[in-house]
Design a protein around this motif. Structure first.
Motif, mmCIF file in Angstrom:
data_model
loop_
_atom_site.group_PDB
_atom_site.id
_atom_site.type_symbol
_atom_site.label_atom_id
_atom_site.label_comp_id
_atom_site.label_asym_id
_atom_site.label_seq_id
_atom_site.Cartn_x
_atom_site.Cartn_y
_atom_site.Cartn_z
ATOM 1 N N ASN A 21 0.817 -1.209 0.000
ATOM 2 C CA ASN A 21 0.000 0.000 0.000
ATOM 3 C C ASN A 21 0.857 1.269 0.000
ATOM 4 O O ASN A 21 0.401 2.327 -0.440
ATOM 5 C CB ASN A 21 -0.956 0.008 1.197
ATOM 6 N N GLN A 22 2.093 1.170 0.474
ATOM 7 C CA GLN A 22 3.041 2.276 0.405
ATOM 8 C C GLN A 22 4.443 1.714 0.553
ATOM 9 O O GLN A 22 4.617 0.565 0.970
ATOM 10 C CB GLN A 22 2.748 3.331 1.481
ATOM 11 N N VAL A 23 5.428 2.521 0.232
ATOM 12 C CA VAL A 23 6.806 2.030 0.193
ATOM 13 C C VAL A 23 7.509 2.162 1.540
ATOM 14 O O VAL A 23 8.127 1.216 2.027
ATOM 15 C CB VAL A 23 7.613 2.770 -0.896
ATOM 16 N N LEU A 24 7.400 3.324 2.169
ATOM 17 C CA LEU A 24 8.197 3.596 3.359
ATOM 18 C C LEU A 24 7.659 2.938 4.614
ATOM 19 O O LEU A 24 8.416 2.628 5.531
ATOM 20 C CB LEU A 24 8.297 5.115 3.574
ATOM 21 N N HIS A 25 6.354 2.729 4.689
ATOM 22 C CA HIS A 25 5.758 2.141 5.893
ATOM 23 C C HIS A 25 4.588 1.257 5.470
ATOM 24 O O HIS A 25 3.430 1.559 5.730
ATOM 25 C CB HIS A 25 5.293 3.250 6.853
ATOM 26 N N ALA A 26 4.903 0.164 4.822
ATOM 27 C CA ALA A 26 3.856 -0.720 4.306
ATOM 28 C C ALA A 26 3.143 -1.435 5.447
ATOM 29 O O ALA A 26 3.772 -1.911 6.396
ATOM 30 C CB ALA A 26 4.456 -1.744 3.350
ATOM 31 N N THR A 27 1.813 -1.523 5.349
ATOM 32 C CA THR A 27 1.007 -2.245 6.336
ATOM 33 C C THR A 27 0.132 -3.312 5.686
ATOM 34 O O THR A 27 -0.584 -4.020 6.389
ATOM 35 C CB THR A 27 0.116 -1.262 7.120
ATOM 36 N N SER A 28 0.173 -3.430 4.368
ATOM 37 C CA SER A 28 -0.558 -4.475 3.670
ATOM 38 C C SER A 28 0.103 -4.718 2.321
ATOM 39 O O SER A 28 0.868 -3.891 1.828
ATOM 40 C CB SER A 28 -2.028 -4.091 3.469
ATOM 41 N N GLY A 29 -0.215 -5.855 1.727
ATOM 42 C CA GLY A 29 0.326 -6.179 0.416
ATOM 43 C C GLY A 29 1.581 -7.024 0.494
ATOM 44 O O GLY A 29 1.986 -7.509 1.561
ATOM 45 N N SER A 30 2.234 -7.193 -0.642
ATOM 46 C CA SER A 30 3.427 -8.032 -0.724
ATOM 47 C C SER A 30 4.385 -7.483 -1.769
ATOM 48 O O SER A 30 4.024 -6.611 -2.576
ATOM 49 C CB SER A 30 3.052 -9.479 -1.063
ATOM 50 N N TYR A 31 5.595 -8.016 -1.746
ATOM 51 C CA TYR A 31 6.653 -7.576 -2.666
ATOM 52 C C TYR A 31 7.486 -8.793 -3.036
ATOM 53 O O TYR A 31 7.880 -9.584 -2.167
ATOM 54 C CB TYR A 31 7.522 -6.523 -1.989
ATOM 55 N N LEU A 32 7.755 -8.965 -4.322
ATOM 56 C CA LEU A 32 8.599 -10.050 -4.803
ATOM 57 C C LEU A 32 9.484 -9.520 -5.915
ATOM 58 O O LEU A 32 8.987 -8.907 -6.869
ATOM 59 C CB LEU A 32 7.743 -11.212 -5.320
ATOM 60 N N ALA A 33 10.789 -9.730 -5.806
ATOM 61 C CA ALA A 33 11.733 -9.238 -6.812
ATOM 62 C C ALA A 33 12.755 -10.316 -7.129
ATOM 63 O O ALA A 33 13.336 -10.923 -6.225
ATOM 64 C CB ALA A 33 12.436 -7.976 -6.319
ATOM 65 N N LEU A 34 12.968 -10.535 -8.420
ATOM 66 C CA LEU A 34 14.003 -11.440 -8.902
ATOM 67 C C LEU A 34 14.990 -10.616 -9.723
ATOM 68 O O LEU A 34 14.589 -9.875 -10.627
ATOM 69 C CB LEU A 34 13.415 -12.555 -9.765
ATOM 70 N N MET A 35 16.291 -10.745 -9.413
ATOM 71 C CA MET A 35 17.310 -9.944 -10.069
ATOM 72 C C MET A 35 18.425 -10.832 -10.589
ATOM 73 O O MET A 35 18.864 -11.771 -9.911
ATOM 74 C CB MET A 35 17.879 -8.912 -9.093
ATOM 75 N N ALA A 36 18.910 -10.528 -11.796
ATOM 76 C CA ALA A 36 20.089 -11.181 -12.363
ATOM 77 C C ALA A 36 20.964 -10.102 -12.986
ATOM 78 O O ALA A 36 20.476 -9.258 -13.739
ATOM 79 C CB ALA A 36 19.694 -12.218 -13.399
ATOM 80 N N ARG A 37 22.258 -10.139 -12.671
ATOM 81 C CA ARG A 37 23.162 -9.085 -13.143
ATOM 82 C C ARG A 37 24.503 -9.694 -13.522
ATOM 83 O O ARG A 37 25.001 -10.597 -12.844
ATOM 84 C CB ARG A 37 23.354 -8.051 -12.018
ATOM 85 N N TRP A 38 25.089 -9.211 -14.605
ATOM 86 C CA TRP A 38 26.415 -9.638 -15.033
ATOM 87 C C TRP A 38 27.399 -8.490 -14.834
ATOM 88 O O TRP A 38 27.098 -7.348 -15.173
ATOM 89 C CB TRP A 38 26.400 -10.098 -16.480
ATOM 90 N N ASN A 39 28.559 -8.781 -14.284
ATOM 91 C CA ASN A 39 29.485 -7.742 -13.847
ATOM 92 C C ASN A 39 30.887 -7.993 -14.386
ATOM 93 O O ASN A 39 31.286 -9.133 -14.634
ATOM 94 C CB ASN A 39 29.551 -7.718 -12.315
ATOM 95 N N GLU A 40 31.644 -6.902 -14.500
ATOM 96 C CA GLU A 40 33.071 -6.959 -14.781
ATOM 97 C C GLU A 40 33.806 -6.377 -13.584
ATOM 98 O O GLU A 40 33.561 -5.243 -13.187
ATOM 99 C CB GLU A 40 33.414 -6.183 -16.049
ATOM 100 N N GLY A 41 34.692 -7.175 -12.986
ATOM 101 C CA GLY A 41 35.425 -6.741 -11.813
ATOM 102 C C GLY A 41 36.916 -6.951 -11.972
ATOM 103 O O GLY A 41 37.412 -7.259 -13.066
ATOM 104 N N PRO A 42 37.679 -6.810 -10.895
ATOM 105 C CA PRO A 42 39.134 -6.920 -10.988
ATOM 106 C C PRO A 42 39.632 -8.293 -11.405
ATOM 107 O O PRO A 42 40.746 -8.428 -11.898
ATOM 108 C CB PRO A 42 39.610 -6.572 -9.567
ATOM 109 N N PHE A 43 38.806 -9.352 -11.210
ATOM 110 C CA PHE A 43 39.230 -10.702 -11.568
ATOM 111 C C PHE A 43 38.428 -11.264 -12.742
ATOM 112 O O PHE A 43 38.379 -12.470 -12.945
ATOM 113 C CB PHE A 43 39.087 -11.630 -10.356
#
Length: 268
Positions: free
Chosen positions: A141-163
């Motif tokens: 129902n809101q982001v900062l102080h939710a009192t109802s509802g649900s949240y589901l997030a799936l993330m995939a990321r490809w990176n270039e690092g020092p190795f």
């Protein structure tokens, strides 16, 4: 030591949840500074969502190494210059949102301040940049102080690092509700990287955002899982009391979640 936080909320339309922006500064008279800017923006009718965090830090920190069983004797006190950015842009697709994400980390200007010199020798400067995608379902129902509802997030990321190249993947599930005057929240979160990830982009335990009661970065490894709860009770105006806790672990392989002890956190 000086610190200040500014936060604002605003609406773009009657059909959108409130957007928010937050700016935070912490500093000292020893040329130590942290600047942190974050936002969540809902376009009119929530056709798009933009979320992001940009930060700069030149501040002392503690490091204990990599693993789930790190003694206090591993602690090293050091200073570094850290720059980070995480930005996504999500488009509504029915009841879901999907879109690209950009990630950047830079660790530089390392300086030993005290503690375990062997642990300090495992630190190194470096940078990583990543691009990926995210799929989100958000009925809060809101982001900062939710009192109802649900949240589901799936993330995939490809990176270039020092190795070289490495992947980063996460699953974040949350649900919220009320019972009489009590507000409750449950969260399950899993995070994983492939073996070439630098130490500064490994999944970590600790910090206010995920596992309160554990120092941010106290434990880190290529795999991380946590389950958290929070029970809130409003008192008056914007003042309330909250009880929170959970169980978490990091591991170098999936079987270690069964073999190694988990970490508990709790607080009020």
């Amino acid at each position: 030591y000086l610190g200040a936080v500014i936060m604002a909320q605003f609406s773009t339309s009657a059909q959108s949840r409130k957007s928010n922006v937050k700016a935070e500064y912490n500093g000292s008279f020893r040329n130590q500074h942290t600047v942190d800017l974050g936002w969540t923006y809902f376009s009119p009718s929530e056709r798009w969502i933009s979320r992001g965090r940009l930060y700069f830090s030149q501040f002392p920190d503690y490091y204990y190494g990599i693993g789930n069983d790190l003694p206090e004797e591993n602690e090293v006190h050091y200073s570094s210059q850290r720059i980070g950015a995480d930005v996504d842009l999500l488009k509504r697709l029915g009841n879901w949102f999907a879109g690209p994400i950009i990630h950047f980390r830079s660790f530089d200007r390392l300086e030993y301040l005290g503690g375990n010199e062997t642990t300090y020798a495992t630190l190194y400067p470096g940078r990583s940049i990543g691009f990926g995608a995210q799929l989100v379902h958000d009925s809060r129902n809101q982001v900062l102080h939710a009192t109802s509802g649900s949240y589901l997030a799936l993330m995939a990321r490809w990176n270039e690092g020092p190795f070289g190249s490495y992947g980063r993947f996460s699953l974040d599930g949350r649900t919220y509700g009320t019972w009489k005057k009590l507000e409750w929240a449950l969260r399950g979160y899993a995070d994983a990287t492939t073996d070439s990830s630098p130490y500064f982009d490994l999944p970590i335990l600790g910090g206010d955002a995920l596992t309160r009661g554990i120092y941010a970065g106290r434990f880190r490894d290529v795999l991380m899982a946590t389950g958290q709860y929070e029970i809130r009770h409003p008192l008056f105006w914007r003042i309330g009391i909250a009880v929170f806790g959970g169980v978490s672990s990091v591991a170098s392989e999936a079987t270690s979640f069964v073999q190694d002890p988990w970490k508990f956190n709790q607080g009020v």
